[in-house]
Design an enzyme around this catalytic site. Structure first.
Site, short mmCIF file in Angstrom:
data_model
loop_
_atom_site.label_atom_id
_atom_site.label_comp_id
_atom_site.label_asym_id
_atom_site.label_seq_id
_atom_site.Cartn_x
_atom_site.Cartn_y
_atom_site.Cartn_z
N ARG A 105 0.85 -1.18 0.00
CA ARG A 105 0.00 0.00 0.00
C ARG A 105 0.89 1.24 0.00
NH1 ARG A 105 -3.67 -2.40 -1.78
NH2 ARG A 105 -5.67 -2.84 -0.83
N HIS A 139 -1.65 1.32 -9.63
CA HIS A 139 -2.31 0.33 -8.76
C HIS A 139 -2.99 -0.78 -9.58
CE1 HIS A 139 -4.33 -0.24 -4.55
NE2 HIS A 139 -4.19 -1.39 -5.17
C1 OXD Z 1 -6.16 -5.52 -3.35
C2 OXD Z 1 -5.72 -4.49 -4.29
O1 OXD Z 1 -6.15 -5.29 -2.15
O2 OXD Z 1 -6.07 -4.54 -5.49
O3 OXD Z 1 -6.56 -6.61 -3.79
O4 OXD Z 1 -5.01 -3.56 -3.91
#
Ligand code: OXD
Length: 313
Positions: free
Chosen positions: A228, A276
């Site tokens: 993240r 992402h």
């Molecule tokens: C997940 C993402 O958590 O796509 O699957 O970030």
């Protein structure tokens, strides 16, 4: 389920509601699907399939029994203050989600190990040049996070011959892989040439990729962040790239998404970035995990892949 004869009704609030609805109805025709914000009689809704839900959603769904995330990460659901903490929250576990992550991590490791950033530059300059090829076995990849995704990456990279070490909160035993726990972060970092972050984001792991972490990596190490954005202190990374302690960073996740137009990462020559997409949920594949969860709940069996508030993921 409170009443096993109660009709199963699921509310969708995802980025692919139409696809989810089609697959859910194909696999479980008896399930009624509704779409946020058209909840209808809200007390009839017992399941919700979510990604970044708004605060009002939980205020309306007073009879919710299980919350399903369409991602492996659940931070977008946890940050919603109105989420009723007593309702089980299920993380996504899906073969295609895992495959996508493995593919991306392999790509990122190869991009760094095989000097592809420099070969891109040579091509741009119409230059025919070579960089020395280092054996995979001489390239040590440190995987932070040995959950389902991390373990799949460990196995895939091992199969390509990389020298893998692993780090996780509690010590894991993985055949042929030296593993470190949270008390051994320093030793793990010292031995890592390519650092892959696949940790869950918790209060303990926030900004774990910071100046002190970078300084403990050998000079010239690279990082790959597919966890993240909150794992990374972005200014510390810029500094470590500028002072050449860190060689390159492959980043898929950011503190603010979408990444702001004027962000220094966009055009940084030592950063490869993607929006992402390391692994995107494929509803056609992931639908079976959701249906399995609903059926387990309906038949009173324990739910799997539950969020554990004590661990924070
Ligand atoms: C997940 C993402 O958590 O796509 O699957 O970030």
């Amino acid at each position: 389920m409170e009443n096993s004869t109660q009709k199963a009704v699921i509310l969708l609030k995802t980025d692919k509601d139409d696809q989810w609805s089609a697959y859910l109805q194909q696999v479980m025709p008896e399930l009624e699907v509704r779409f946020w914000p058209d909840v209808g009689e809200a007390t009839q809704i017992n399941y919700a399939l979510l990604w970044n839900p708004p605060e009002e959603l939980f205020e309306k769904l007073t009879h919710l029994q299980v919350i399903f995330s369409i991602g492996a990460g659940i931070d977008g659901i946890l940050k919603v203050k109105s989420r009723p903490a007593h309702i089980p929250l299920v993380r996504l576990s899906d073969k295609e989600l895992t495959n996508g992550m493995v593919q991306y991590v392999i790509y990122a490791v190869l991009r760094i190990h095989r000097n592809m950033v420099n070969y891109d530059r040579l091509q741009n300059n119409r230059e025919w040049g070579f960089y020395q090829q280092i054996a995979a076995n001489d390239c040590r990849v440190g995987i932070m996070g040995l959950g389902q995704l991390g373990m799949a990456c460990v196995q895939a990279l091992k199969a390509l011959g990389y020298n893998i070490i692993g780090f996780s909160r509690t010590k894991k035993n993985v055949d042929g892989v030296q593993c470190y726990d949270q008390s051994q972060l320093q030793e793990f970092l010292k031995r890592t040439e390519i650092l892959v972050c696949l940790l869950p984001l918790t209060t303990q792991t926030k900004h774990i990729l910071n100046k002190s972490t970078f300084n403990q990596l050998p000079r010239g190490a690279s990082i790959i962040n597919v966890g993240r954005g909150g794992h990374l202190n972005e200014n510390d990374l810029l500094e470590a790239l500028d002072n050449e302690h860190i060689n390159h960073a492959v980043l898929d996740v950011f503190e603010i998404e979408p990444l702001p137009q004027d962000h220094a990462f966009w055009l940084h020559p030592k950063i490869t970035l993607t929006p992402h997409i390391a692994s995107q949920t494929v509803p056609a594949s992931a639908v079976s995990h959701i249906v399995k969860g609903i059926k387990r709940h309906q038949s009173g069996q324990p739910l799997e892949f539950l969020y554990d508030p004590e661990l924070g993921y």
